[in-house]
Design a protein around this motif. Structure first.
Motif, PDB file in Angstrom:
ATOM      1  N   THR A  15       0.978  -1.030  -0.002  1.00  0.00           N
ATOM      2  CA  THR A  15      -0.105   0.209  -0.068  1.00  0.00           C
ATOM      3  C   THR A  15       1.233   1.252  -0.224  1.00  0.00           C
ATOM      4  N   GLY A  70       0.867   5.528   0.832  1.00  0.00           N
ATOM      5  CA  GLY A  70       0.882   6.667   1.894  1.00  0.00           C
ATOM      6  C   GLY A  70      -0.358   7.937   1.361  1.00  0.00           C
ATOM      7  N   SER A  77      -2.276   3.025  -4.220  1.00  0.00           N
ATOM      8  CA  SER A  77      -0.915   2.373  -4.405  1.00  0.00           C
ATOM      9  C   SER A  77      -0.704   1.948  -6.181  1.00  0.00           C
ATOM     10  N   THR A 134      -6.966   5.180  10.480  1.00  0.00           N
ATOM     11  CA  THR A 134      -6.404   4.188  10.140  1.00  0.00           C
ATOM     12  C   THR A 134      -6.800   2.768  10.378  1.00  0.00           C
ATOM     13  N   GLY A 180       4.418  -1.474   2.198  1.00  0.00           N
ATOM     14  CA  GLY A 180       4.313  -0.559   1.697  1.00  0.00           C
ATOM     15  C   GLY A 180       5.091   0.797   2.340  1.00  0.00           C
ATOM     16  N   ALA A 198       2.338   4.839   5.385  1.00  0.00           N
ATOM     17  CA  ALA A 198       2.480   3.129   5.308  1.00  0.00           C
ATOM     18  C   ALA A 198       3.014   2.822   6.848  1.00  0.00           C
ATOM     19  N   TYR A 241      -0.250   3.050   7.999  1.00  0.00           N
ATOM     20  CA  TYR A 241      -1.399   2.118   8.408  1.00  0.00           C
ATOM     21  C   TYR A 241      -0.229   0.830   8.589  1.00  0.00           C
ATOM     22  N   LEU A 242       0.317   0.285   7.725  1.00  0.00           N
ATOM     23  CA  LEU A 242       0.778  -1.105   8.206  1.00  0.00           C
ATOM     24  C   LEU A 242       1.018  -1.730   9.292  1.00  0.00           C
TER      25      LEU A 242
END
Length: 501
Positions: free
Chosen positions: A118, A120, A126, A181, A211, A215, A218-219
């Motif tokens: 993904t 950011g 993406s 998120t 990512g 990310a 996110y990740l």
């Protein structure tokens, strides 16, 4: 513009808590309320079994009784890389629809690991990672896609996801949005589980989440949602996801500790000679103690949304505005900004990608829904604004706690970073990696930075212990696979093979 009627709203999934009512509420998976019922539901499930059963002229629809609010549309899409099978489609969450690409490995799709990618933003597609950095083809100018020999699908199957809603080819009906998120993490976790349940050859396969940039926020949460969901999958008689690692490239994970590094990268020879004038550097240096104190008090020690926003706005002005006056690329301090930062983020290739993905024949091949605007945009400002309103960015410093929790549970974490990036730079990322509190902290700190090499040539510096690895890539900017495709591929190949860099 016409809209398809969304699927009927089903009763709440008993395996998840209700959605958050505030930006600070955690939306986390729960243990099934009735494991025997879950098992019975799974017995009525018929998987698609193999990707060869996926249609190429229309969507195949995947669902699972464990996820009554989620389904997946997928079709074969012959584009980009003639050497492998490619698929595109949507993750449908009632009135919300997330677009994805999936490419099989060039090596052995039946045994190779699976990577999830993904970009950011928040709010960036993406497709930038796919068509500009690590995908099987690149679109860097008006001539269209070109085969990319250093793609990360050289030895891995790989997903690219347009998330959250409103990003890239993703869309929603009736004004539905995702602006935190935490909420986005649940959609990703459900999608991964449905995909692995349907395509049985991937069950138990090592799964890596990767990512860059936002990310880093996110990740850690996406991976934690998948890890925590595994307990419920087990109880329902389903195969848990073999979450093996998280790979964060130039990630924004810990903003407070990173703060002084903006001065270091622009005003000291941390990577290159200083690029800002002395008076500007002195002003930045003077404000560091105030910003650290204010942000810690307002955003970390006791979260105060109004005061935190004020602190962040003031400090962003002092650091970011000072840098942008220089005219240099904040994602690669070795070069001036090429073009406009606002329209192309200093990379004209993003405009070529947008033109390519705006073509009607390309969109038809991919199966892009007619509800998606005709003109493709690499980043959605409305999504970014929505995340700003919920102050998701200001709470990003909590992401490091998810990193610690993943490490404690045996999930490896790679923090790789291009040495020329200013926006999410190696100085700040190394600092927070060393400050990270977990059982392996002492072992990690005790390791000196050492060179890592390819064919005897130094590529960067690295430190590793107990599953956590920090690595720089010399001469790369924010987009490491774009600047250093060979080096980034070797980095990933060694990582997923469990080798030391």
């Amino acid at each position: 513009m016409s809209f398809e009627r969304p699927p009927p709203r089903l009763p709440p999934n008993p395996y998840y808590d209700t959605p958050p009512t505030s930006s600070e509420t955690q939306y986390v998976p729960l243990t099934p309320v009735n494991a025997s019922t879950s098992q019975a539901n799974s017995e009525f499930f018929t998987p698609l079994e193999t990707l060869s059963n996926v249609k190429d002229l229309e969507f195949s629809v995947l669902g699972h009784p464990f996820f009554p609010r989620h389904s997946v549309r997928i079709k074969k899409s012959n584009f980009c890389d003639p050497t492998v099978n490619a698929y595109t489609g949507y993750i449908d969450i009632q009135a919300r629809h997330l677009f994805f690409y999936f490419f099989e490995s060039r090596n052995d799709p039946d045994t190779d690991d699976v990577i999830f990618w993904t970009n950011g933003g928040p709010g960036c597609s993406s497709s930038m990672g796919l068509f500009m950095e690590l995908g099987p083809c690149r679109v860097l100018d008006e001539s269209g896609p070109k085969f990319h020999p250093e793609s990360w699908n050289t030895n891995a199957n790989i997903f690219f996801i347009d998330q959250p809603i409103g990003v890239g080819f993703s869309y929603a009906e009736y004004g539905e949005t995702v602006s935190t998120t935490e909420e986005a993490a649940q959609d990703i976790a459900a999608f991964v589980a449905i995909f692995f349940e349907h395509f049985t050859k991937f069950r138990g396969r090592s799964f890596h989440m990767a990512g860059e940039s936002y990310a880093g926020r996110y990740l850690p949460l996406f991976a934690s949602a998948i890890y925590d969901q595994n307990a419920a999958l087990n109880a329902a008689g389903m195969t848990p996801i073999n979450l093996t690692s998280v790979m964060i490239g130039n990630g924004f994970t810990e903003g407070v500790i990173m703060l002084p590094s903006y001065y270091d990268m622009a005003c000291t020879p941390a990577s290159l000679e200083p690029i800002l004038d002395i008076s500007t550097c002195v002003a930045m240096k003077n404000v560091i103690p105030r910003c650290e104190k204010w942000i810690n008090e307002a955003c970390v020690d006791q979260y105060d949304s109004i005061n935190c926003l004020a602190a962040s706005s003031f400090c962003a002005h002092m650091f970011y505005d000072s840098f942008f006056v220089s005219g240099m690329n904040p994602y690669d301090i070795s070069t001036p900004c090429n073009g406009s930062f606002l329209t192309s983020s200093c990379y004209p290739a993003t405009l070529s990608i947008a033109d390519f993905l705006s073509q009607s024949d390309v969109r038809a091949q991919l199966g892009v829904d007619s509800a998606v605007p005709v003109d493709f945009s690499s980043c959605n400002d409305d999504v970014s604004t929505a995340f700003g309103i919920t102050q998701d960015l200001l709470r990003a410093s909590t992401s490091k706690f998810y990193v610690s929790a993943l490490l404690e549970r045996g999930v490896r974490v790679l923090l790789y970073v291009g040495s020329y990036d200013w926006s999410c730079n190696w100085v700040g990322i190394e600092r927070w990696s060393k400050a990270l509190e977990w059982s392996g902290q002492d072992a990690f700190i005790s390791q000196a930075l050492r060179d890592w090499t390819i064919d005897g040539k130094r590529v960067g510096a690295t430190r590793s212990a107990k599953g956590l690895t920090f690595a720089t890539v010399e001469g790369a900017g924010h987009l490491v696979p774009y600047n250093k495709p060979k080096e980034s591929l070797m980095l990933v190949q060694r990582w997923i093979a469990g080798m030391e860099l």
